[in-house]
Design a protein around this motif. Structure first.
Motif, PDB file in Angstrom:
ATOM      1  N   GLY A  21     -12.911  -6.187  -4.737  1.00  0.00           N
ATOM      2  CA  GLY A  21     -11.846  -6.107  -5.730  1.00  0.00           C
ATOM      3  C   GLY A  21     -10.982  -4.869  -5.640  1.00  0.00           C
ATOM      4  O   GLY A  21      -9.826  -4.879  -6.068  1.00  0.00           O
ATOM      5  N   GLY A  22     -11.524  -3.797  -5.084  1.00  0.00           N
ATOM      6  CA  GLY A  22     -10.811  -2.529  -5.037  1.00  0.00           C
ATOM      7  C   GLY A  22      -9.476  -2.557  -4.318  1.00  0.00           C
ATOM      8  O   GLY A  22      -8.469  -2.079  -4.859  1.00  0.00           O
ATOM      9  N   LEU A  24      -7.372  -4.970  -3.751  1.00  0.00           N
ATOM     10  CA  LEU A  24      -6.357  -5.727  -4.500  1.00  0.00           C
ATOM     11  C   LEU A  24      -5.875  -4.939  -5.721  1.00  0.00           C
ATOM     12  O   LEU A  24      -4.684  -4.940  -6.035  1.00  0.00           O
ATOM     13  N   MET A  25      -6.788  -4.258  -6.370  1.00  0.00           N
ATOM     14  CA  MET A  25      -6.400  -3.442  -7.521  1.00  0.00           C
ATOM     15  C   MET A  25      -5.523  -2.267  -7.097  1.00  0.00           C
ATOM     16  O   MET A  25      -4.578  -1.909  -7.802  1.00  0.00           O
ATOM     17  N   LEU A  26      -5.838  -1.674  -5.950  1.00  0.00           N
ATOM     18  CA  LEU A  26      -5.017  -0.571  -5.461  1.00  0.00           C
ATOM     19  C   LEU A  26      -3.604  -1.037  -5.092  1.00  0.00           C
ATOM     20  O   LEU A  26      -2.627  -0.332  -5.335  1.00  0.00           O
ATOM     21  N   ALA A  28      -2.030  -3.612  -6.463  1.00  0.00           N
ATOM     22  CA  ALA A  28      -1.353  -3.857  -7.741  1.00  0.00           C
ATOM     23  C   ALA A  28      -0.939  -2.542  -8.400  1.00  0.00           C
ATOM     24  O   ALA A  28       0.159  -2.437  -8.967  1.00  0.00           O
ATOM     25  N   LEU A  29      -1.794  -1.528  -8.316  1.00  0.00           N
ATOM     26  CA  LEU A  29      -1.469  -0.226  -8.885  1.00  0.00           C
ATOM     27  C   LEU A  29      -0.276   0.399  -8.177  1.00  0.00           C
ATOM     28  O   LEU A  29       0.645   0.914  -8.830  1.00  0.00           O
ATOM     29  N   LYS A  54       4.589  -7.659  -8.232  1.00  0.00           N
ATOM     30  CA  LYS A  54       3.149  -7.410  -8.248  1.00  0.00           C
ATOM     31  C   LYS A  54       2.379  -8.658  -7.838  1.00  0.00           C
ATOM     32  O   LYS A  54       1.433  -8.587  -7.051  1.00  0.00           O
ATOM     33  N   VAL A  58       0.108  -8.790  -4.462  1.00  0.00           N
ATOM     34  CA  VAL A  58      -1.329  -9.075  -4.551  1.00  0.00           C
ATOM     35  C   VAL A  58      -1.659 -10.351  -3.776  1.00  0.00           C
ATOM     36  O   VAL A  58      -2.678 -10.414  -3.088  1.00  0.00           O
TER      37      VAL A  58
END
Length: 88
Positions: A21-22, A24-26, A28-29, A54, A58
């Motif tokens: 998950g990391g 993809l979150m980065l 998006a961030l 976004k 992603v």
């Protein structure tokens, strides 16, 4: 199953979750930060402007990282299955 083995399985699961998950979150961030910076510089304060870039970023990262994510999840499942076969 000993408490230490349970902690090992839980720790391995959390690390695998962060690996999957990391990234993809980065992404998006980073996209959210860039779009917010562009909005601040142009004084264009439209709330819905963030969502389309976004989502596209992603989705693109998901397509690119899918083999890595599948490998990480398959490796985790193989380790869990090996523990089950070994009797805990």
């Amino acid at each position: 199953m000993t408490p230490a083995a349970i902690l090992d399985v839980a720790r391995d699961g959390i690390v695998t979750f962060l690996k999957v998950g990391g990234p993809l979150m980065l992404v998006a961030l980073a996209v959210g930060l860039v779009v917010s910076l562009v909005q601040a510089l142009t004084q264009l304060q439209e709330q819905t402007l963030v969502y389309v870039p976004k989502i596209l970023a992603v989705f693109g990262a998901l397509l690119f990282l899918l083999p890595f994510m599948g490998d990480a999840l398959a490796g985790y499942m193989a380790r869990i299955a090996a523990r089950i076969v070994a009797g805990g």
